[in-house]
Design a protein around this motif. Structure first.
Motif, short mmCIF file in Angstrom:
data_model
loop_
_atom_site.label_atom_id
_atom_site.label_comp_id
_atom_site.label_asym_id
_atom_site.label_seq_id
_atom_site.Cartn_x
_atom_site.Cartn_y
_atom_site.Cartn_z
N CYS A 11 0.87 -1.17 0.00
CA CYS A 11 0.00 0.00 0.00
C CYS A 11 0.91 1.22 0.00
CB CYS A 11 -0.91 0.00 1.22
SG CYS A 11 -1.92 1.49 1.31
N THR A 14 -3.14 5.47 0.76
CA THR A 14 -4.52 5.05 0.94
C THR A 14 -5.48 6.08 0.35
OG1 THR A 14 -4.69 6.12 3.10
CG2 THR A 14 -4.01 3.79 3.08
N TYR A 95 -1.45 1.07 -5.04
CA TYR A 95 -1.02 -0.24 -4.55
C TYR A 95 -0.13 -0.91 -5.58
CZ TYR A 95 -4.65 -0.03 -1.00
OH TYR A 95 -5.43 0.35 0.07
#
Length: 102
Positions: A11, A14, A95
């Protein structure tokens, strides 16, 4: 026939304002193979494998969403052997999925 190994999900950033996302990995004809709560700039172990022929689709989306909602794009993996990564980006989230094909 080839074997796909989904290994790790990084990740990078976010989407959520809280700093947390709840992504889910979906593999063609196999459904959700991994989900979790993640923070930005962290690596997560996926550990999923399956056999396939030719190509196989993998998508990343938000857990709890409807089909197509919160999806960060569907991508296709070919049966060419090697270690690679897929990059998923949308709505500020990013990602990287690390995988291998044998």
């Amino acid at each position: 026939m080839a074997k796909l190994y989904l290994e790790k999900l990084k990740c990078v950033t976010t989407e959520g304002w809280s700093g947390l996302d709840e992504p889910r990995l979906v593999v063609q004809d196999r459904g959700t193979v991994w989900n979790g709560t993640v923070l930005g700039d962290r690596m997560y172990t996926v550990k999923y494998d399956c056999d396939f022929t030719g190509t196989i689709a993998v998508s990343l989306g938000e857990a709890g969403g409807t089909v197509g909602e919160g999806r960060l794009r569907e991508q296709w993996i070919t049966d060419t052997p090697g270690e690679r990564s897929l990059r998923f980006r949308a709505d500020g989230a990013e990602y990287n999925l690390l995988y291998a094909v044998e």
